[in-house]
Write a protein that holds these residues in place. Structure first.
Motif, PDB file in Angstrom:
ATOM      1  N   LEU A   8       0.876  -1.134  -0.142  1.00  0.00           N
ATOM      2  CA  LEU A   8      -0.195  -0.057  -0.116  1.00  0.00           C
ATOM      3  C   LEU A   8       0.929   1.157   0.040  1.00  0.00           C
ATOM      4  O   LEU A   8       0.579   2.107  -0.669  1.00  0.00           O
ATOM      5  N   LYS A   9       2.044   1.176   0.826  1.00  0.00           N
ATOM      6  CA  LYS A   9       2.829   2.473   0.836  1.00  0.00           C
ATOM      7  C   LYS A   9       3.678   2.425  -0.439  1.00  0.00           C
ATOM      8  O   LYS A   9       3.560   3.423  -0.823  1.00  0.00           O
ATOM      9  N   ASN A  10       3.947   1.377  -0.860  1.00  0.00           N
ATOM     10  CA  ASN A  10       4.728   1.432  -2.211  1.00  0.00           C
ATOM     11  C   ASN A  10       3.634   2.047  -3.285  1.00  0.00           C
ATOM     12  O   ASN A  10       4.228   2.735  -4.204  1.00  0.00           O
ATOM     13  N   ASP A  11       2.479   1.780  -3.421  1.00  0.00           N
ATOM     14  CA  ASP A  11       1.377   2.104  -4.425  1.00  0.00           C
ATOM     15  C   ASP A  11       1.472   3.578  -4.376  1.00  0.00           C
ATOM     16  O   ASP A  11       1.499   4.392  -5.339  1.00  0.00           O
ATOM     17  N   PHE A  12       1.367   4.284  -2.972  1.00  0.00           N
ATOM     18  CA  PHE A  12       1.346   5.708  -2.678  1.00  0.00           C
ATOM     19  C   PHE A  12       2.762   6.256  -3.240  1.00  0.00           C
ATOM     20  O   PHE A  12       2.671   7.304  -3.920  1.00  0.00           O
ATOM     21  N   ALA A  13       3.797   5.773  -3.095  1.00  0.00           N
ATOM     22  CA  ALA A  13       4.987   6.310  -3.444  1.00  0.00           C
ATOM     23  C   ALA A  13       5.072   6.322  -5.104  1.00  0.00           C
ATOM     24  O   ALA A  13       5.541   7.397  -5.475  1.00  0.00           O
ATOM     25  N   ILE A  19       0.883  11.199 -11.239  1.00  0.00           N
ATOM     26  CA  ILE A  19      -0.209  12.222 -10.245  1.00  0.00           C
ATOM     27  C   ILE A  19      -0.929  12.924 -11.156  1.00  0.00           C
ATOM     28  O   ILE A  19      -1.987  13.363 -11.186  1.00  0.00           O
ATOM     29  N   GLY A  20      -0.267  13.404 -12.570  1.00  0.00           N
ATOM     30  CA  GLY A  20      -1.246  14.084 -13.747  1.00  0.00           C
ATOM     31  C   GLY A  20      -2.425  13.344 -14.011  1.00  0.00           C
ATOM     32  O   GLY A  20      -3.642  13.815 -13.944  1.00  0.00           O
ATOM     33  N   THR A  21      -2.365  11.836 -14.133  1.00  0.00           N
ATOM     34  CA  THR A  21      -3.561  11.243 -14.617  1.00  0.00           C
ATOM     35  C   THR A  21      -4.614  11.396 -13.645  1.00  0.00           C
ATOM     36  O   THR A  21      -5.794  11.389 -13.775  1.00  0.00           O
ATOM     37  N   VAL A  22      -3.948  11.177 -12.321  1.00  0.00           N
ATOM     38  CA  VAL A  22      -4.857  10.695 -11.318  1.00  0.00           C
ATOM     39  C   VAL A  22      -5.723  12.129 -10.876  1.00  0.00           C
ATOM     40  O   VAL A  22      -6.882  12.126 -10.946  1.00  0.00           O
ATOM     41  N   GLN A 152      -5.224   0.863 -11.210  1.00  0.00           N
ATOM     42  CA  GLN A 152      -4.642  -0.905 -11.030  1.00  0.00           C
ATOM     43  C   GLN A 152      -3.112  -0.801 -11.938  1.00  0.00           C
ATOM     44  O   GLN A 152      -2.752  -1.683 -12.097  1.00  0.00           O
ATOM     45  N   PHE A 153      -2.612   0.575 -12.165  1.00  0.00           N
ATOM     46  CA  PHE A 153      -1.220   0.818 -12.896  1.00  0.00           C
ATOM     47  C   PHE A 153      -0.233  -0.133 -12.285  1.00  0.00           C
ATOM     48  O   PHE A 153       0.543  -0.819 -12.934  1.00  0.00           O
ATOM     49  N   ALA A 154      -0.302   0.064 -10.840  1.00  0.00           N
ATOM     50  CA  ALA A 154       1.002  -0.564 -10.248  1.00  0.00           C
ATOM     51  C   ALA A 154       0.819  -2.218 -10.551  1.00  0.00           C
ATOM     52  O   ALA A 154       2.037  -2.638 -10.700  1.00  0.00           O
ATOM     53  N   PHE A 155      -0.368  -2.815 -10.291  1.00  0.00           N
ATOM     54  CA  PHE A 155      -0.503  -4.195 -10.655  1.00  0.00           C
ATOM     55  C   PHE A 155      -0.066  -4.465 -12.079  1.00  0.00           C
ATOM     56  O   PHE A 155       0.712  -5.455 -12.291  1.00  0.00           O
ATOM     57  N   LEU A 178      -2.670  -8.313  -3.524  1.00  0.00           N
ATOM     58  CA  LEU A 178      -3.844  -7.744  -4.309  1.00  0.00           C
ATOM     59  C   LEU A 178      -4.701  -6.724  -3.486  1.00  0.00           C
ATOM     60  O   LEU A 178      -5.308  -6.035  -4.013  1.00  0.00           O
ATOM     61  N   ALA A 179      -5.213  -7.358  -2.147  1.00  0.00           N
ATOM     62  CA  ALA A 179      -5.993  -6.583  -1.273  1.00  0.00           C
ATOM     63  C   ALA A 179      -5.553  -5.062  -1.395  1.00  0.00           C
ATOM     64  O   ALA A 179      -6.067  -4.246  -1.186  1.00  0.00           O
ATOM     65  N   ALA A 180      -3.989  -5.119  -1.131  1.00  0.00           N
ATOM     66  CA  ALA A 180      -3.457  -3.582  -1.108  1.00  0.00           C
ATOM     67  C   ALA A 180      -3.724  -2.826  -2.025  1.00  0.00           C
ATOM     68  O   ALA A 180      -4.136  -1.611  -1.933  1.00  0.00           O
ATOM     69  N   HIS A 181      -3.418  -3.393  -3.452  1.00  0.00           N
ATOM     70  CA  HIS A 181      -3.910  -2.693  -4.587  1.00  0.00           C
ATOM     71  C   HIS A 181      -5.122  -2.146  -4.512  1.00  0.00           C
ATOM     72  O   HIS A 181      -5.651  -0.992  -5.004  1.00  0.00           O
ATOM     73  N   CYS A 182      -6.332  -3.215  -4.106  1.00  0.00           N
ATOM     74  CA  CYS A 182      -7.688  -2.777  -4.145  1.00  0.00           C
ATOM     75  C   CYS A 182      -7.887  -1.589  -3.058  1.00  0.00           C
ATOM     76  O   CYS A 182      -8.776  -0.705  -3.476  1.00  0.00           O
ATOM     77  N   CYS A 183      -7.147  -1.967  -1.929  1.00  0.00           N
ATOM     78  CA  CYS A 183      -7.466  -0.700  -0.771  1.00  0.00           C
ATOM     79  C   CYS A 183      -6.971   0.535  -1.520  1.00  0.00           C
ATOM     80  O   CYS A 183      -7.742   1.539  -1.091  1.00  0.00           O
ATOM     81  N   TYR A 184      -5.745   0.590  -2.231  1.00  0.00           N
ATOM     82  CA  TYR A 184      -5.279   1.825  -2.749  1.00  0.00           C
ATOM     83  C   TYR A 184      -6.327   2.418  -3.652  1.00  0.00           C
ATOM     84  O   TYR A 184      -6.463   3.612  -3.581  1.00  0.00           O
ATOM     85  N   SER A 185      -6.800   1.639  -4.413  1.00  0.00           N
ATOM     86  CA  SER A 185      -7.897   2.228  -5.593  1.00  0.00           C
ATOM     87  C   SER A 185      -8.959   2.787  -4.755  1.00  0.00           C
ATOM     88  O   SER A 185      -9.491   3.832  -5.003  1.00  0.00           O
ATOM     89  N   LEU A 186      -9.486   1.951  -3.699  1.00  0.00           N
ATOM     90  CA  LEU A 186     -10.710   2.531  -3.033  1.00  0.00           C
ATOM     91  C   LEU A 186     -10.515   3.916  -2.261  1.00  0.00           C
ATOM     92  O   LEU A 186     -11.320   4.871  -2.436  1.00  0.00           O
TER      93      LEU A 186
END
Lengths: 326, 246
Positions: A8-13, A19-22, A152-155, A178-186
């Protein structure tokens, strides 16, 4: 648990490079939500006509809340009618005979003739109003699905670059990864929810309670995430996957009637629309809004089942990919 | 010239070999027209009028989205590195970005011309009295939009940033220009905003050609789009820096 936290931390990093897309997608989503409030809030006229006096002495019909009249010396070109700048051209000869030129259907022509007779006639029954809350969910739908895909770009990158194999052979848990990626997305849908909260605080009518919105957004997002995972496990290149995923999300959302509700009276096509999970979600939202949830548990079950099946399929395919190559 | 041609041929082959770009510009574009036309056909007396509206507005949407073809063909990961080698060769930098514009233009124009040549007769949509002018007007519009894509790449240096910004700009212009639904019904404020969007001017010109057989808006749009294409290509020259690739 430590896998979950690290990923999760890595996703945010990794968000920094995206950042532009988001930000762009978030801004567009918020704008679409505000636009939906504006559309729900303003009453639109039933017909916009161009009136051509054509030398006749008759006075032009008056504009009213239901009818907007523009007087033109000459008949405007056909292209204005096709582009819906006007709904109809009305002209009257010296005997007072009214001619109507329009591309719209017979119901509309009947209504227009009645409006010309009596500009203040009540046509509120003709309006299809599905309520502010359902409108908001509908206008968010397409963008939230696209956002779920983008997040889901990280995955997708991990999979393309072979990092996923390393995760699979390490002691880290694949489920937690996988749960971390989903949580990040949420978590990244927080701005949309915050906007709703702010609107509610400012006293706007948003149709649902915040709790109901949280539940509906959770359903919608889980669906989007499951779909994104599924497409990404099937297609190797992230660029291709996101282009396909976004195209499907746009087409099916529009077809499900997220922006306007359509009814076609065509058995086959109604069936196609009905099997879209977005349509079922909208039906469920409408039921929640009207306070009748009993008959609509099918819709909810359909949406949940769709999500669970996609998650399960992604999991199976993923295991197969990882183990066949590893 | 021979040097330019060999780069151009390579770029063109890359575009035609990309299944996503081909699918996006043909199948997806056609599906959009069919879905939107089908959804709105109920409110028309003649269902073909719905397809006429979306056939033309979605064609313009597709042409403006051609900017993304250019940014994809210019800065995609697999293409960006080979570009670096061209910079070190004695060819110079102009053929590098101009061949991306030109190849994207040829690709998009072929796709879109084929799309309308198949779909329009199928739904009885008229090209106007002189179909020649319809296809002629597509040329500068396509070229201006691919130049915009190349220009954004030269300014922003990455595909990710260029594509994101481009898709936002194009979608916004199209929503405001009435591509997906006409904004004229949403009150005088929106009716004014929609007049200001360049997409609306394009819509007006193409609809005038098809419905009124009128060439009144043809030359202004033709000249404007050509001028924009030249300006943007000149802008690439100004913003393109070899150092960005190192």
């Amino acid at each position: 648990m430590s896998t979950f936290r690290t990923v999760l931390k890595n996703d945010f990093a990794r968000m920094a490079q995206r950042i532009g897309t988001v930000i762009t997608l978030t801004i567009v989503t918020l704008a679409s939500m505000l636009f939906s409030l504006h559309v729900s809030g303003t009453q639109q006229v039933m017909a916009r006509i161009a009136y051509i006096p054509a030398g006749g002495a008759q006075a032009a019909p008056a504009s009213s809340v239901e009818l907007s009249v523009t007087v033109c010396e000459q008949t405007p070109p056909l292209s204005d009618l096709v582009q819906q700048r006007y709904d109809a051209y009305v002209s009257a000869d010296s005997n007072g005979n009214v001619t109507v030129q329009t591309l719209r259907n017979a119901d509309f022509q009947k209504m227009l003739l009645a409006l010309l007779q009596n500009p203040d006639a009540d046509f509120s029954a003709y309006r299809q109003n599905r309520g502010t809350g359902v409108n908001l969910i509908g206008y968010m739908m397409m963008f939230l699905l696209m956002l779920a895909f983008a997040n889901q770009f990280a995955f997708a990158n991990d999979k393309e670059q072979g990092q996923l194999m390393r995760v699979a052979v390490s002691p880290a848990s694949m489920g937690a990864y996988l749960a971390a990626h989903c949580c990040y997305s949420l978590l990244l849908t927080a701005p949309e929810f915050l906007l709703l909260a702010v609107l509610k605080l400012l006293g706007y009518d948003i149709g649902f309670t915040l709790g109901q919105f949280l539940w509906l957004m959770l359903l919608l997002d889980s669906m989007g995430i499951a779909f994104a995972l599924f497409i990404n496990t099937l297609i190797r290149k992230p660029d291709n996957a996101s282009m396909l995923g976004n195209s499907v999300a746009v087409l099916t959302s529009v077809l499900a009637g997220s922006f306007y509700a359509f009814s076609k009276n065509n058995v086959v096509l109604d069936f196609i629309v009905k099997i879209l999970p977005q349509k079922q979600l909208l039906d469920y939202a409408e039921a929640v809004q009207n306070g009748v949830t009993t008959g609509y548990s099918d819709s909810l079950a359909y949406v949940l089942a769709f999500t669970v099946v996609l998650f399960a399929l992604s999991w199976v395919f993923l295991q197969r990919t990882v183990h066949s190559k590893g | 010239m021979r040097r330019f041609l060999s780069i151009f041929k390579m770029d063109l082959a890359n575009l035609f070999k990309n299944p996503v770009l081909v699918g996006y510009n043909t199948v997806f574009a056609a599906l959009l027209i069919l879905v939107m036309g089908f959804l709105t056909s109920g409110s028309y007396a003649d269902w073909r009028d719905a397809y006429r509206y979306y056939g033309i507005t979605m064609l313009i949407y597709g042409m403006l989205n051609g900017a993304m073809t250019a940014s994809n063909g210019f800065m995609e990961r697999d293409i960006k590195r080979p570009n670096l080698r061209i910079i070190f060769s004695p060819v110079g930098s102009f053929p590098l970005y101009f061949s991306k514009s030109l190849s994207s233009f040829v690709f998009d124009y072929t796709m879109h011309a084929a799309l309308v040549a198949v779909l329009f007769p199928l739904f009885g949509i008229s090209f106007g009295a002189q179909p020649f002018f319809f296809f002629l007007l597509m040329v500068p519009v396509e070229f201006a939009s691919v130049s915009l894509g190349t220009f954004f790449c030269c300014v922003l240096h990455t595909e990710e940033a260029a594509s994101t910004l481009l898709s936002l700009v194009v979608s916004l212009l199209c929503v405001l220009g009435g591509t997906f639904f006409s904004l004229d019904g949403l009150g005088p404020a929106f009716a004014l905003i929609t007049r200001l969007s360049p997409t609306k001017w394009l819509n007006d010109a193409f609809f005038a050609l098809c419905c009124d057989n009128s060439l009144q808006l043809f030359w202004p749009v033709f000249a404007g789009a050509s001028g924009l294409a030249v300006l943007l290509t000149a802008g690439c020259r100004f913003f393109f820096r070899t150092e960005d690739y190192l």
